[in-house]
Design a protein around this motif. Structure first.
Motif, PDB file in Angstrom:
ATOM      1  N   LYS A 171       1.076  -1.384  -0.027  1.00  0.00           N
ATOM      2  CA  LYS A 171       0.041   0.063   0.022  1.00  0.00           C
ATOM      3  C   LYS A 171       0.892   1.229   0.084  1.00  0.00           C
ATOM      4  N   ALA A 172       2.063   1.153   0.933  1.00  0.00           N
ATOM      5  CA  ALA A 172       2.881   2.525   0.707  1.00  0.00           C
ATOM      6  C   ALA A 172       3.473   2.461  -0.447  1.00  0.00           C
ATOM      7  N   ILE A 173       3.826   1.854  -1.326  1.00  0.00           N
ATOM      8  CA  ILE A 173       4.323   1.838  -2.548  1.00  0.00           C
ATOM      9  C   ILE A 173       3.433   2.386  -3.492  1.00  0.00           C
ATOM     10  N   GLU A 174       2.092   1.834  -3.688  1.00  0.00           N
ATOM     11  CA  GLU A 174       1.142   2.178  -4.437  1.00  0.00           C
ATOM     12  C   GLU A 174       1.029   3.902  -4.135  1.00  0.00           C
ATOM     13  N   ASP A 175       0.976   4.159  -2.561  1.00  0.00           N
ATOM     14  CA  ASP A 175       0.673   5.409  -2.448  1.00  0.00           C
ATOM     15  C   ASP A 175       1.745   6.581  -2.831  1.00  0.00           C
TER      16      ASP A 175
END
Length: 257
Positions: free
Chosen positions: A8-12
């Motif tokens: 999720k952090a990478i996508e964000d």
């Protein structure tokens, strides 16, 4: 570290979220490091840009390559994101921040030049009051927002790294509208008078992103952002206070009242 949290952090981050905001979210979730420390932007950057998140193996800062095919060697673990997503998230950081490319002279993985994503990036300073008097005066960064169609992105004072106060945020379109009003006031009686062709091209949408930033930098030192009032639905352009270059000469040229 849970893979879902990293994914999720990478996508964000690819979507434009500041790494400081990711750090605050992880802290709120109670995430800690292997030694019990709270996550910080530097540590999270290293986690997100490590080759292992996409299944690649590395040793001493270099990808391990198959000598026959020249392709990166994969490890015996499940990848969290695809190699394309890993490359994309690496491209959002400066070269010196990357897991494998530390140092100011290190090349970026994609060869893409880093640059600001939002028009006012690098020009804004937080004007919130701090304990002991004075103002925060720390830079404010841009980030995407999903809460408002009118304000799809905001500028915020980042308090996660311990530098800013974290108390001030403002709509991105509001800031940029206020900048245009300062540069090209409707009555033509602004602090500085830019050439008419510049005004026409700016308002006609014929001026590019980088050229607009050069125009701003040519006359403004920065813009101080005053905190807004909670619950106020209307845009308050007075929150954006321009700090003009050659301010002493501008004041000296003003008529005495």
């Amino acid at each position: 570290m849970e893979s879902g949290l990293v994914r999720k952090a990478i996508e964000d981050r690819i979507g434009g979220k500041p790494i400081g905001e990711v750090a605050r979210e992880w802290c709120a979730l109670g995430v800690t490091g292997t030694r019990g420390g709270r996550p910080n932007p530097q540590a999270i950057t290293q986690i997100l840009t490590a080759p292992r998140v996409c299944g690649y193996r590395a040793n001493r800062g270099e990808l391990l390559m198959d000598p026959e095919t020249g392709a990166p060697l994969a490890g015996a673990w499940q990848a969290i994101v695809t190699p394309e997503e890993w490359t994309a998230v690496c491209a959002t950081f400066s070269a010196g921040s990357l897991y494998m490319h530390r140092g100011s002279l290190s090349p970026r993985l994609t060869g893409r030049k880093a640059g600001p994503k939002y028009l006012a990036s690098g020009f804004l300073r937080c004007g919130a009051e701090v304990a002991g008097g004075g103002t925060c005066d720390q830079p404010m960064g841009g980030c995407k927002s999903t809460r408002s169609r009118k304000s799809p992105y905001n500028y915020i004072c980042n308090g996660a790294a311990g530098r800013g106060c974290g108390k001030c945020a403002i709509s991105g379109p509001l800031v940029e509208d206020a900048i245009a009003r300062s540069l090209f006031p409707a009555d033509g009686q602004g602090k500085v008078r830019l050439p008419e062709p510049i005004r026409l091209r700016w308002h006609a949408g014929e001026m590019g992103f980088e050229e607009k930033r050069k125009v701003i930098a040519s006359v403004l030192t920065c813009l101080v952002i005053r905190p807004g009032k909670k619950g106020s639905p209307a845009w308050d352009h007075s929150r954006v206070v321009p700090v003009w270059k050659w301010a002493d000469r501008i004041r000296g040229a003003e008529p005495q009242v």
